[in-house]
Scaffold this active site. Structure first.
Site, mmCIF file in Angstrom:
data_model
loop_
_atom_site.group_PDB
_atom_site.id
_atom_site.type_symbol
_atom_site.label_atom_id
_atom_site.label_comp_id
_atom_site.label_asym_id
_atom_site.label_seq_id
_atom_site.Cartn_x
_atom_site.Cartn_y
_atom_site.Cartn_z
ATOM 1 C CG HIS A 71 60.955 35.973 2.724
ATOM 2 N ND1 HIS A 71 62.103 35.337 2.300
ATOM 3 C CD2 HIS A 71 61.301 36.665 3.828
ATOM 4 C CE1 HIS A 71 63.093 35.658 3.104
ATOM 5 N NE2 HIS A 71 62.645 36.452 4.056
ATOM 6 C CG HIS A 129 62.751 33.603 7.997
ATOM 7 N ND1 HIS A 129 63.770 33.083 7.241
ATOM 8 C CD2 HIS A 129 62.657 34.907 7.633
ATOM 9 C CE1 HIS A 129 64.273 34.029 6.464
ATOM 10 N NE2 HIS A 129 63.620 35.141 6.673
ATOM 11 C CE1 TYR A 131 67.106 32.775 8.415
ATOM 12 C CE2 TYR A 131 68.628 32.299 10.205
ATOM 13 C CZ TYR A 131 67.531 32.984 9.708
ATOM 14 O OH TYR A 131 66.865 33.866 10.512
ATOM 15 C CG HIS A 133 71.086 35.087 5.405
ATOM 16 N ND1 HIS A 133 71.397 36.383 5.774
ATOM 17 C CD2 HIS A 133 70.051 34.705 6.183
ATOM 18 C CE1 HIS A 133 70.573 36.758 6.747
ATOM 19 N NE2 HIS A 133 69.756 35.749 7.017
ATOM 20 N NE ARG A 186 72.332 42.212 6.875
ATOM 21 C CZ ARG A 186 71.710 41.329 7.627
ATOM 22 N NH1 ARG A 186 72.305 40.797 8.670
ATOM 23 N NH2 ARG A 186 70.463 40.980 7.350
ATOM 24 C CG HIS A 220 67.143 38.255 3.581
ATOM 25 N ND1 HIS A 220 67.686 37.233 4.329
ATOM 26 C CD2 HIS A 220 65.813 38.199 3.797
ATOM 27 C CE1 HIS A 220 66.721 36.580 4.963
ATOM 28 N NE2 HIS A 220 65.574 37.139 4.658
ATOM 29 C CD GLU A 245 64.830 43.039 6.674
ATOM 30 O OE1 GLU A 245 65.660 42.129 6.479
ATOM 31 O OE2 GLU A 245 63.855 42.923 7.429
ATOM 32 C CG HIS A 273 63.033 42.498 3.188
ATOM 33 N ND1 HIS A 273 61.803 42.443 3.803
ATOM 34 C CD2 HIS A 273 63.801 41.532 3.759
ATOM 35 C CE1 HIS A 273 61.836 41.485 4.720
ATOM 36 N NE2 HIS A 273 63.015 40.924 4.707
ATOM 37 C CG ASP A 314 60.463 38.296 6.772
ATOM 38 O OD1 ASP A 314 61.136 37.310 7.094
ATOM 39 O OD2 ASP A 314 60.937 39.432 6.674
HETATM 40 ZN ZN LIG Z 1 63.695 37.022 5.776
#
Ligand SMILES: [Zn+2]
Length: 439
Positions: free
Chosen positions: A58, A60, A120, A207, A210, A232, A235, A269, A320
């Site tokens: 994972h 970003h 994303y 994603h 949410r 996700h 978390e 997570h 992450d």
């Molecule tokens: Zn993440």
């Protein structure tokens, strides 16, 4: 035929001395793995303990620009997110390629030979499209090739600004507009244009609940079509609260009801789970990616790693937000956080931690043929010093509890030696990072 002689190597049953491996250079796989053999002329000698390649499940990449810049106030996860959005709003395909190349080179220096990029940052600032609608994804692919590691591009669907604590939906804000496609069908059409290459594969991501309505999840599952599907999950306690208010269930329950849980699914997570959530994940065959250094940095909490492991849920590791890039530290964090949470030692054997870093991680990224030193597996190798100030005197089976990324001295990844004497073939990675982050 390329050949290596390892003073010691982590084979499927653990560390073994004097291992000679040969590589089929056409297929890039191990042709032979022989224990107890002397080095032969022409072998590249790998001292220390040699592991299979590490998988960072994972990532970003653009979060790397935030390291060491978010600690000057008593910021929460949500204020950290505001700073992250400011970085996101400044990137274009060229600057993203430079930043990701440097961030991935740092991963390779730490022994990572395969990264799962949870992507994303799709569109130009404010929304719209680049001429190539996947220009940002292609920048990531170029970056991975330049840095010398394999990539699984997990293209994340992102459709709305979030959920309120009382069940309402928040619109996309100015920064979030570049994360979003017009709707789930537009997302699926764009993802359908992405093709795998020799060194990169494509998966998908929700994603989070949410950012994605539950009604859109079945379309994403259909687009995944058996490829990795990451999401996700739980978390922060606020996320559970919001999903409960909107859908009357936990995120795991809502994902399960939407058909999103299966053996190709990875819940990222999974920090705040109920006992029922753990049982549901175990029944479905889904895995969990823990990101301990991020979860502690963002004060997310300590996930139920021991209970997940006991229930048979495959565990993997992710850097992450790149606040720390050290898979040894992530693996150690799983065991150490469990000790703090339970008041007991000894939850995960060294072999379980190594499996998270290697074979299980590669499986979660859709590379089941990697992450093991055995005949037929992809020829990735990570050689770790056993004579450093950190590792001197450590038993090989416990080295994972002592070593750090800085102990990695040689990395063979995606068909070549990309790190030798702790130097990346691209040169000074610190300089590359500084130049990419400065703007
Ligand atoms: Zn993440």
């Amino acid at each position: 035929m390329t050949s290596y002689w390892c003073a010691s190597a982590w084979l499927p049953d653990g560390p073994v001395d004097s291992v000679r491996v040969t590589v089929d250079d056409v297929s890039g796989t191990f042709a032979s793995v022989t224990a107890g053999q002397a080095a032969q002329s022409g072998d590249e000698r790998l001292d220390g303990l040699v592991f299979p390649g590490f998988a960072d499940v994972h990532s970003h990449a653009f979060h790397r620009a935030l390291r060491g810049r978010t600690h000057d106030a008593t910021g929460s996860f949500w204020t950290w997110r505001d700073q992250m959005y400011r970085v996101a709003s400044g990137l274009d395909p060229d600057s993203y390629r430079r930043l990701a190349t440097a961030a991935y080179a740092e991963l390779v220096l730490a022994g990572v030979t395969c990264v799962g990029e949870f992507h994303y940052l799709h569109h130009p600032p404010g929304g719209g499209r680049y001429d190539d609608p996947n220009a940002m994804a292609h920048a990531l692919r170029d970056a991975a090739d330049a840095a010398g590691l394999r990539l699984t591009l997990l293209d994340a669907c992102y459709l709305r600004g979030g959920l309120s604590n009382v069940g309402g939906t928040l619109p996309l804000d100015e920064v979030q507009r570049r994360f979003a496609d017009a709707d789930v069908d537009a997302w699926a059409d764009r993802v359908a244009l992405l093709r795998p290459t020799v060194t990169s594969r494509v998966g998908v991501a929700v994603h989070s609940l949410r950012a994605v309505p539950a009604e859109a999840v079945p379309r994403i599952v259909a687009a995944a079509d058996g490829r990795p599907l990451h999401v996700h999950v739980s978390e922060q306690p606020a996320e559970n609260l919001q999903v409960q208010a909107a859908y009357g269930g936990t995120p795991v329950e809502v994902l399960g009801a939407s058909g999103a849980l299966g053996p190709a699914t990875v819940a990222v997570h999974a920090t705040h789970l109920t006992e029922g959530d753990i049982a549901t994940l175990a029944r479905s065959g889904a895995g969990v990616c823990l990101c301990p250094t991020t979860e502690r940095d963002l004060a997310d909490g300590i996930g139920p790693a021991g209970a997940l492991h006991a229930a048979g849920v495959p565990l993997t590791l992710g850097s992450d937000q790149h606040a720390v890039v050290d898979l040894f530290e992530e693996a150690r964090g799983v065991e150490m956080h469990e000790r703090l949470a339970t008041g007991r030692r000894g939850h995960f054997a060294g072999s379980s931690l190594v499996a998270m870093m290697t074979a299980a991680g590669h499986r979660a990224l859709g590379w089941p043929e990697a992450g093991r030193v055995e005949v037929g597996a992809l020829d990735d190798l990570v050689a770790v010093r056993t004579d450093s100030v950190r590792t001197a005197g450590a038993r090989p089976d416990q080295l994972v509890l002592a070593a750090a990324a800085a102990d990695v001295h040689t990395v063979v990844s995606a068909g070549g030696v990309v790190v030798r004497d702790s130097r990346h073939v691209l040169g000074d990675v610190g300089r590359l990072l500084a130049a990419a982050i400065a703007p």
